[in-house]
Design an enzyme around this catalytic site. Structure first.
Site, short mmCIF file in Angstrom:
data_model
loop_
_atom_site.label_atom_id
_atom_site.label_comp_id
_atom_site.label_asym_id
_atom_site.label_seq_id
_atom_site.Cartn_x
_atom_site.Cartn_y
_atom_site.Cartn_z
N HIS A 369 0.99 -1.38 0.21
CA HIS A 369 0.37 -0.01 -0.07
C HIS A 369 1.10 1.73 -0.24
CE1 HIS A 369 -2.90 -2.47 2.29
NE2 HIS A 369 -2.69 -2.83 0.88
N GLU A 614 -2.70 -6.38 -25.27
CA GLU A 614 -1.49 -6.24 -23.81
C GLU A 614 -1.48 -7.79 -24.17
OE1 GLU A 614 -1.44 -5.23 -19.95
OE2 GLU A 614 -3.59 -6.28 -19.57
N ASN A 637 3.84 -3.18 -20.77
CA ASN A 637 4.24 -3.57 -20.12
C ASN A 637 4.31 -4.38 -20.48
OD1 ASN A 637 4.86 -0.52 -19.12
ND2 ASN A 637 3.57 -0.88 -17.60
N ASP A 638 2.68 -5.20 -20.49
CA ASP A 638 2.63 -6.37 -20.77
C ASP A 638 3.03 -7.56 -21.95
OD1 ASP A 638 1.92 -8.00 -18.09
OD2 ASP A 638 0.46 -6.32 -17.69
N ARG A 648 8.25 -8.82 -17.00
CA ARG A 648 8.76 -7.59 -16.60
C ARG A 648 8.87 -7.47 -15.25
NH1 ARG A 648 2.54 -5.31 -16.57
NH2 ARG A 648 3.33 -2.99 -14.86
N CYS A 685 -0.55 2.77 -23.01
CA CYS A 685 -0.92 3.22 -21.53
C CYS A 685 -0.03 2.76 -20.80
CB CYS A 685 -2.11 2.78 -21.35
SG CYS A 685 -2.96 1.88 -20.91
C1 PEP Z 1 0.89 -2.36 -19.02
O1 PEP Z 1 0.90 -3.64 -18.58
O2 PEP Z 1 1.46 -1.69 -19.70
C2 PEP Z 1 -0.48 -2.22 -18.31
C3 PEP Z 1 -0.43 -0.29 -18.15
O3 PEP Z 1 -1.17 -2.15 -17.23
P1 PEP Z 1 -0.21 -2.99 -15.94
O4 PEP Z 1 0.76 -1.91 -16.34
O5 PEP Z 1 -1.17 -2.10 -14.92
O6 PEP Z 1 0.03 -3.88 -16.29
MG MG Z 2 -1.15 -5.03 -17.81
#
Ligand code: PEP
Ligand code: MG
Length: 758
Positions: A369, A614, A637-638, A648, A685
């Site tokens: 948190h 993703e 990211n994913d 990652r 994003c």
């Molecule tokens: C991503 O995977 O790029 C994403 C925006 O989601 P998170 O980072 O929350 O997995």
């Molecule tokens: Mg993600």
């Protein structure tokens, strides 16, 4: 009724008080203490080992072992049973010590005839400063009462050591690791950033100076008063914190309130006072027991709760001693860098007025948190910095480089100068970006790029107006669930989402449904039948879990629909791997929307449904997906981790593959072309959108919406305003099929040659 053993504890403590009050050197008193303990506990041996400089435990006094071993027998921390107790700060209770793999035989002590062994750490201000041992010839396991009695004696001995007569204060300080040498430690990045400042201990070392009570009645009243003050302060904290992050943190504090009224906890402390301890020693004794339990617990939820209780015990100690609060209550240096073993989100918010420059935790994880709150507040934070607290003292100069996971304690002047320079540069850049706030994100060729924020708590929703962003492109709803201790019901969720929409005002918010499961476990959510997964990121997570447990998704969608009554609602689903999953999720949404009408509730004024992209498989089904959605948002990211099969979370391979490479850019070009062909907006994003060169490449491929953390908005907007897209798009076409590992340096050169600010 009095606890069994309380009377004998009282006798022992009375004897010890006589010893402590007597004349003679500290060494003589210590030798008497071991005699008294041995007699009282019917032990044939009682020995005290104290930690000296260089992590060596030296036998300082013994009853039962050969006297010539005193000041001769030495063990390193970690060596033998005594060293093991010191290393792990936990007791050892063994019926047959010699059978233990850690047993180290010391012939000068003559201990070979003793079999049963009970040792406890001697602590001072939560650090081990020695070990207290009793031994017997017969093989037996010592009773819990005996363990507790020995822990109490250890506290008394800590008081003798603290007097500085046995070991000089300087040497104690050295044992504590507070030397003058520079140190470099590494840690895990929990929130990025750099800070140069002065060390402040979140919990200034609380040293219990007086262990044995003179007047038990008086100590009872002191404890009672302290508990009363603690309860009042928790209530106050609840009121204050609610203003910051809404009702989520209220639930965190509800747990505190529950503990503060917990009969078991209070009873144990009262018993300790009854047995003859001072109020502060009683609190600490129960706290030590709690810490021992914490070490043997592996369940993360239980561990968190025990750490909440530990925090509460610290607060109570301060009330009893008459000191107010953690460092947050005192005067903080302006450039404070906070060091803590761990802390709760509310505690970090306690520092609101004197906001620390950075936080260093010995524990902590990215999903804790406190890390979520730190990121929301823009405070750099490092976790898992083992031994950090031992190595700093109040006022030490410190550099936290939470971009690279490093801390420099008492750094050399040239290192400070280098970091100050990079900090100045950073500040200058920030001021410049603030100037861009009201300028549009339009390229030199007249194309508007929507720049949005990623958010997850109420505190960062506020940024959307402060930064004049085009909205929130990714609202990670799981963060709100993670700072709670129970699953928020429908009403609670409606309240949360309404607040988010209120706060964002006219700017749209794209809510992503829960991305939990895998490694983002909600401790209160049953995962009945779910086995421990080897690859949780690719496991039962996000939409997979949502479709298998539709009640959770239904409640969330119902709450979103109600919160957005008469307003615009944007929703997207995480980790969708195939069109069928999206269609099923949409059906659930549609059912909830119709239900709203049947119940005569107001619908949102406009609804936009999208999917995250993703998981690579989805890109091979765009013909089926695109007609189903109003937009697509790429989670880079994913996507990067799945496209390259590169975890990652692994620092080892973090830089092995570059998103600015032919495979990733080629993949994104394919998606962008498909979206453009049918006129569906494509956003990105993930972190890729937050870095100017990457953002430039994305725009070159056709992406027109980028969503990022607030700190990235300025640099990306500056890049956008200096960019002309057509030459970039042409250039990308030329290089995208090259066999290169990365196209980064080519794109950087392009930016330089074309005056693009990156
Ligand atoms: C991503 O995977 O790029 C994403 C925006 O989601 P998170 O980072 O929350 O997995
Ligand atoms: Mg993600």
């Amino acid at each position: 009724m009095e606890r069994v053993g309380a009377a004998s504890d009282r006798v022992l403590l009375r004897r010890l008080r006589e010893v402590m009050a007597g004349t003679g050197s500290a060494q003589a008193r210590l030798s008497l203490v071991v005699k008294v303990v041995a007699a009282n506990m019917v032990a044939e041996v009682c020995s005290v080992y104290l930690l000296r400089a260089g992590e060596v435990l030296e036998l300082f006094a013994t009853e039962g072992l050969k006297p010539e071993a005193v000041h001769v027998t030495r063990l390193r921390t970690g060596e033998g049973l005594v060293g093991d107790i010191a290393a792990h700060a936990r007791p050892l209770n063994l019926p047959d010590a010699q059978a233990h793999p850690q047993y180290a035989y010391r012939p000068e002590t003559g201990e070979e005839i003793y079999h049963s062994f009970l040792g406890v750490p001697i602590m001072r201000a939560s650090r081990v400063i020695g070990v207290l041992v009793v031994q017997n010839r017969t093989r037996r396991r010592y009773a819990d009462e005996e363990v507790e009695a020995l822990e109490t004696v250890a506290m008394v001995i800590s008081e003798v050591v603290g007097s500085g007569q046995l070991i000089s204060r300087e040497e104690i300080a050295e044992v504590d690791g507070i030397a003058t040498l520079p140190h470099r430690l590494t840690g895990r990045v929990l929130a990025e950033g750099i800070a140069v400042g002065t060390a402040v201990l979140h919990e200034p070392h609380i040293v219990v100076e007086k262990t044995i009570a003179e007047d038990i009645g008086l100590e009872k009243r002191r404890l009672q008063k302290g508990v009363g003050q603690l309860r009042a302060s928790v209530d106050e904290m609840m009121q204050a914190t609610e203003q910051h992050i809404g009702s989520d943190s209220r639930e965190v504090l509800e747990t505190y309130r529950m503990f503060a009224n917990d009969a078991g906890w209070l009873r144990k402390m009262h018993e300790a006072v009854e047995s003859g301890l001072t109020a502060e020693a009683a609190v600490q004794k129960v706290q030590i027991d709690n810490r021992m339990r914490m070490q043997s617990v592996s369940d993360p939820y239980l561990k968190e709760r025990l750490s909440d209780l530990d925090d509460l015990a610290n607060r109570l100690l301060l009330h009893v001693i008459g000191r107010t609060g953690t460092a947050a209550a005192g005067k903080m240096p302006e450039d404070a860098i906070l060091f803590a073993r761990n802390m709760g989100p509310a505690e970090l918010l306690d520092y609101e007025a004197s906001r620390p420059k950075a936080v260093v935790l010995e524990e902590g994880s990215p999903t804790s948190h406190v890390a979520i709150v730190a990121r929301s507040l823009g405070i750099p934070m490092l976790g898992r910095c083992e031994g950090a607290i031992r190595r700093v003292d109040f006022g030490d100069p410190v550099i936290v480089d939470a971009d690279h996971g490093q801390i420099y304690i008492r750094p050399a002047e040239d290192i400070v100068a280098a970091f100050r320079k990079s900090l100045d540069d950073r500040r200058e850049r920030e001021a410049k970006y603030l100037g861009l706030r009201d300028l549009p994100a339009v390229t030199r060729c007249g194309e508007t790029i929507r720049l949005k924020l990623n958010a997850g708590l109420l505190v960062d929703v506020g940024q959307v107006n402060a930064m004049a962003a085009d909205g929130i492109g990714l609202y990670r709803t799981e963060l709100l669930f993670m700072v709670r201790h129970t699953f928020p019901n429908l009403e609670a969720q409606v309240e949360i989402y309404s607040k988010v929409l209120d706060e964002a005002g006219e700017r749209p918010v794209c809510f992503r449904t829960l991305d939990i499961g895998g490694d983002k476990v909600l401790p209160y959510m049953p995962r009945d039948g779910a086995e421990k997964e080897e690859n949780p990121a690719m496991g039962w997570r996000a939409i997979r879990l949502a479709l298998d447990r539709p009640a959770i998704l239904k409640t969330q969608l119902r709450a979103l629909l109600r919160a957005a009554a008469g307003r615009r609602l944007d929703v997207m689903f995480p980790m969708v791997a195939e069109a069928a999953e999206l269609i099923r999720a949409k059906e659930i949404f549609e059912r909830e929307r119709r239900r709203l009408g049947r119940q005569g509730l107001k619908e949102p004024a406009e609804i936009r449904i999208g999917t995250m992209l993703e998981v690579p498989s989805l890109a091979f089904q765009l013909d089926a997906v695109l007609p189903q959605v109003d937009f697509i948002s790429v989670g880079s990211n994913d996507l990067t981790q799945f496209l390259f099969a590169a975890d990652r979370g692994s620092s080892r391979i973090a830089d092995r593959y570059d998103p600015l490479s032919p495979p990733m850019l080629g993949f994104l070009r394919h998606v962008a072309r498909a979206c453009t062909a049918v006129g569906k907006p494509l956003a990105v994003c993930g972190e890729m959108a937050a870095r100017p060169v990457e953002a430039m490449a994305l725009i070159g491929l056709g992406v027109r919406e980028l969503s990022m953390p607030a700190s990235a908005l300025g640099p990306v907007k500056e890049m956008v305003r200096s960019l002309a897209i057509p030459p970039l798009a042409d250039y990308l076409e030329q290089i995208i099929s090259l066999p290169d590992h990365s196209l980064r340096s080519r794109l950087m050169s392009f930016a330089q040659d074309h005056g693009v600010a990156i």
